[in-house]
Design a protein around this motif. Structure first.
Motif, PDB file in Angstrom:
ATOM      1  N   SER A  89       0.852  -1.261   0.015  1.00 54.04           N
ATOM      2  CA  SER A  89       0.088  -0.003   0.080  1.00 54.04           C
ATOM      3  C   SER A  89       0.848   1.267   0.105  1.00 54.04           C
TER       4      SER A  89
ATOM      5  N   THR B  38     -10.736   1.555   6.604  1.00 54.70           N
ATOM      6  CA  THR B  38      -9.912   0.346   6.113  1.00 54.70           C
ATOM      7  C   THR B  38     -11.137  -0.562   5.723  1.00 54.70           C
ATOM      8  N   ARG B  39     -11.864  -1.021   6.473  1.00 49.37           N
ATOM      9  CA  ARG B  39     -12.745  -2.072   6.384  1.00 49.37           C
ATOM     10  C   ARG B  39     -13.766  -1.831   5.155  1.00 49.37           C
TER      11      ARG B  39
ATOM     12  N   ASP C 175     -13.611   0.491   2.836  1.00 48.31           N
ATOM     13  CA  ASP C 175     -12.866   0.905   1.452  1.00 48.31           C
ATOM     14  C   ASP C 175     -12.620  -0.749   0.727  1.00 48.31           C
ATOM     15  N   GLU C 176     -12.093  -1.518   1.677  1.00 51.13           N
ATOM     16  CA  GLU C 176     -11.962  -3.123   1.022  1.00 51.13           C
ATOM     17  C   GLU C 176     -13.019  -3.544   0.574  1.00 51.13           C
TER      18      GLU C 176
ATOM     19  N   TYR D 247     -14.585  -1.738  -2.817  1.00 54.11           N
ATOM     20  CA  TYR D 247     -13.546  -1.738  -3.914  1.00 54.11           C
ATOM     21  C   TYR D 247     -14.033  -3.035  -4.585  1.00 54.11           C
TER      22      TYR D 247
ATOM     23  N   ALA E 162     -13.776   6.696   5.275  1.00 51.15           N
ATOM     24  CA  ALA E 162     -13.623   5.866   4.243  1.00 51.15           C
ATOM     25  C   ALA E 162     -13.580   6.466   2.912  1.00 51.15           C
TER      26      ALA E 162
ATOM     27  N   GLN F  50      -8.186  -0.201  -0.547  1.00 50.48           N
ATOM     28  CA  GLN F  50      -8.181   0.495   0.990  1.00 50.48           C
ATOM     29  C   GLN F  50      -6.698   0.761   1.159  1.00 50.48           C
TER      30      GLN F  50
END
Length: 844
Positions: free
Chosen positions: A67, A445-446, A448-449, A452, A487, A750
């Motif tokens: 990342s 983070t969660r 966005d993952e 995506y 996010a 993320q």
């Protein structure tokens, strides 16, 4: 050659999980420097974003990018112990192991160490836990990319550390657990662990401001579709749409406190019908809470299996998004205001997830109180809260979507028939910023993952109501947005006023409705160009000014959220504080109430998204991406700074909590800004962007498709949209200037800061009007280069009457990172929309 000799660049300070990391700390003699790689993960700072050839050179040395840490640092996997080959590269500033101390926020680490007490050193990984912990923390364990999968990590923690399996839950790329301080400290030292965060405290964002008053709503469809004269159009109204949009066949999921009396159909002995706002449009009432409490007699009560709305919040929010009064008549007082009672999308369907905690009687105050949110532990998992409605209930939580992931997908062998799938999820809740739980991780983070991997799922979150909270302002004076609202792929919504009269000094004692003031009673008009103090400002909350997510623009947009009139739950408990339950506008009105907060602004935008999906489906776009909905909403947004007099951050009553602070400035900064994001919602303008195919256009490029931006191309992949757009209509031939606005949006990988970097620019036959996102322009253009939404607007472009307007729109891929789940770079999808209008030269 050491890293100091490798380049002339002095390096830059970066932020990781609340730590400020200077280049000096990574150099020989620095406190984080390590001669050899003691971890399989390293921090690498480069002189600039790597070229394709430099990426290949690093890859040949076994550096695997995970990342980006903006602007030019990377977290990477690196298994060799000798770092000198990497450090010797001329474009490397430094390369150093990812230190185990970086996995815990410094302030939280101090709390955990104090809580653990004098127990000696923390045992190494593999040391079993012997004693049952007395106090447990709900935490999220974020794993490094290319590390063990969440399933493998869960099995390891159970078998080697002896943590009971019922205290651990799988998420998409992480674990959720209920752990003791000693367990957290042990796990933080594991090489697979990137970071551990406390699960942010979540509550609903209703916020009854003392000086709110009744709303005087503009003439438009529903309560909140504002049609304003904002300089973007000549003539009386910008919207020329001959179609009727009402959200029919769209589904909105709302996670909140429940709905009315909690039943779709009344039983034979029940006296109450379901609230008439929602007749025949409820798909599912979903009980998610396991909260417990005591009633006023001391009897045990539980929320297990309950979907009724004892606080009134969920019913109220749902009414804003999709309520419909139908044949019912408003009370005389509301009719006199001219207020319309339908929600934004009055024919959309509803899935309500009841997540509110259980009421418990407080003998001292003689009122019911309860924790804001109490979910069953397994219901905290992202896979359950969001993906159940996405897949139409139930999601196959652990089905493998791509190698190495636990992204839920429908099981083709399941006996469950997936009859419906919601694509809009509205959350008038969020995490409260604290010194130990703030910033992008873990909530951002969660999400966005997940988003995506599910690019057609629009998730909306409230910006929060702590903008004038003295404790929050003290800790985070430059930004109060946190958790899920931070996010990148979420649409984050702040609040603005709603064209209403407000009593701004010394609100009287007594019932809240006494604070509403008409003009005749000394009220002052506060128009919707104003943003109230309570609405949280961007950027994302952080105690670290160099945090890489500080350039992300939040909120994305603001919408009316003050003194909004909507449905009142019939199940509100007697004894619930009136501030929390809300009040009816007059005695005997059992159906509606006023309310204020970013909680109220979010369903306004969710309803707008339903109308846009309906309009797009009518134009042969059956599965519009969330990026397209986001782009359309933001392209239609009104920059509040364009108002004359200028829009302002409303100072409110200086004697209320929070007092005078830095948020009471007079003028609104131009969009995008930390107060208004890209501006105030204008549903009419966004819909026109879909329906007017002569002067507007949009494109939806899917991830991984051949049409998407391909990675690793030299020069970088670029798409061009020719701009031969029709000339002004005959009745506007006196006009000699054109105006153009373009919005680009995409779902990013993320990671703290932008991972997949796209850039938007516009070129004209007359190069004086050229404009591009990035350095070289003003600060807003430079900031947007680090954001996954970019909007450009050019006004007063000279052209000859009757001739077609010409422009070319460019979308370039400057960097596409590796999707570490798939192990390859995936062609980057995006959505773009544009709109042209004509005006008399000099029109603001």
């Amino acid at each position: 050659m050491d890293s100091a000799e490798a380049t002339d660049s002095p390096g830059v300070t970066i932020g990781v999980n609340g730590h400020t990391i200077t280049p000096e700390s990574q150099m020989p003699g620095g406190d984080l420097f390590n001669e050899s790689a003691s971890s399989n993960y390293i921090l690498v700072q480069l002189t600039d974003l790597p070229t394709v050839d430099q990426e290949k050179e690093l890859h040949e040395l076994h550096v695997q990018f995970c990342s980006v840490i903006p602007p030019t640092s990377w977290l990477a996997k690196y298994e060799p112990s000798d770092l000198s080959p990497v450090r010797d590269l001329p474009f490397v500033v430094y390369a150093n192991p990812y230190h185990e101390s970086l996995s815990l926020n410094p302030a939280w680490l101090d709390q955990l160490m104090e809580e653990r007490g004098p127990q000696g050193l923390v045992g190494a990984p593999g040391t079993p836990t012997t004693a049952a912990p007395a106090e447990l923390h709900d935490v999220v364990i974020m794993l490094h990319a290319r590390a063990r999968t969440p399933e493998e990590m869960l099995n390891y923690l159970v078998s080697d550390l002896g943590i009971p399996k019922d205290r651990l839950f799988l998420e998409i790329m992480s674990l959720k657990g209920s752990l003791a301080a000693s367990e957290i400290l042990r796990i933080s030292k594991m090489d697979d662990v990137k970071s551990i965060h406390p699960e942010p405290r979540v509550e609903s964002f209703s916020h009854l401001v003392y000086h709110t008053i009744r709303a005087t709503l503009p003439e438009a469809r529903g309560n909140f579709m504002e049609v304003v004269e904002d300089g973007d159009h000549t003539g009386p109204a910008p919207m020329q749409v001959d179609e009727d949009f009402d959200g029919d066949d769209e589904i909105i999921t709302i996670a909140d406190s429940g709905l009315d009396d909690g039943r779709i159909q009344k039983g034979p002995n029940d006296m109450m019908d379901l609230h008439p706002f929602f007749k025949d449009r409820i798909i599912l009432l979903d009980a998610r809470s396991n909260g417990t409490g005591l009633d006023f007699k001391g009897n045990f009560i539980t929320r297990a299996g309950k979907t009724d709305d004892w606080t009134g919040h969920g019913t109220y929010v749902a009414g804003i998004a999709l309520g419909s009064y139908g044949e019912l008549q408003a009370s005389p007082a509301i009719q006199a205001l001219g207020s319309r009672l339908d929600g934004v999308a009055p024919k959309a369907s509803l899935v309500m997830q009841a997540i509110m905690g259980c009421p418990s009687w407080d003998a001292t105050t003689r009122r019911y109180r309860g924790p804001p949110v109490q979910l069953k532990p397994e219901n905290f998992a992202v896979a359950k809260v969001y993906l159940d409605p996405f897949y139409g209930y139930p999601a196959n939580y652990l089905a493998t979507g791509v190698p190495g992931s636990t992204v839920p997908i429908p099981d083709p062998n399941s006996t469950v028939k997936y009859r419906w799938r919601a694509r809009i999820h509205s959350n008038s809740t969020g995490g409260i910023p604290t010194q130990t739980s703030h910033g992008y991780a873990p909530g951002g983070t969660r999400l966005d993952e997940m988003l995506y991997r599910l690019p057609d799922y629009l998730l909306l979150y409230a910006a929060g109501n702590e903008g004038d909270d003295p404790d929050v302002v003290q800790h985070f004076p430059d930004g109060q947005i946190t958790g899920s609202a931070s996010a990148k792929n979420v649409l984050t919504v702040g609040a603005c006023f709603n064209d209403q009269y407000v009593r701004v000094r010394n609100p009287p004692p007594g019932p809240l409705w006494n604070a509403y003031r008409s003009q005749a009673r000394g009220g002052e008009m506060v128009e919707s160009r104003h943003v109230p103090r309570f609405s949280c400002r961007g950027p994302v909350a952080s105690t670290n000014p160099s945090a890489p997510y500080r350039d992300i623009i939040k909120p994305d947009i603001v919408a009316p959220g003050v003194a909004i009139y909507s449905a009142l739950s019939q199940a509100v408990l007697e004894g619930v504080p009136r501030k929390r339950a809300g009040v009816a506008p007059e005695p005997g009105d059992t159906y509606c109430k006023f309310g204020t907060g970013t909680s109220m602004a979010v369903p306004v935008v969710a309803g707008a998204a339903a109308l846009l999906r309906q309009a797009l489906r009518r134009r042969n776009c059956p599965d519009p991406s969330a990026a397209l909905l986001k782009a359309l909403i933001i392209n239609g947004a009104v920059d509040l700074s364009r108002y004359r007099p200028k829009g302002a951050v409303w100072p409110g009553n200086p004697t209320t909590n929070g007092g005078a602070n830095l948020l009471t400035k007079d003028d609104m900064e131009p969009a995008p800004s930390n107060a208004q994001g890209f501006g105030r919602l204008n549903i009419a303008d966004s819909l026109e962007n879909v329906t007017d195919t002569t002067h507007c256009g949009w494109t939806d490029i899917k991830f991984g498709s051949v049409e998407a931006l391909q990675p690793d191309q030299t020069p970088p992949a670029e798409h061009i949209y020719p701009g031969d757009i029709a000339p002004p209509p005959a009745h506007q031939l006196h006009s000699h200037v054109a105006n153009l606005k373009v919005t680009l949006a995409w779902n990013d990988l993320q990671g703290e800061g932008l991972q997949n970097r796209l850039a938007l620019r516009i070129e004209f036959p007359d190069p004086r009007f050229n404009i591009a996102v990035g350095p070289g322009g003003d600060a807003r253009l430079a900031r947007m280069a680090n954001n996954n939404v970019q909007k450009l607007e050019v006004r007063n472009i000279k052209l000859s009457a009757g001739l077609a307007f010409q422009a070319r729109i460019f979308v370039r891929a400057d960097n596409i990172n590796v999707d570490v789940v798939r192990g390859v770079k995936v062609a980057q999808g995006y959505a773009i929309c544009w709109k042209i209008w004509y005006s008399v030269e000099g029109t603001p």
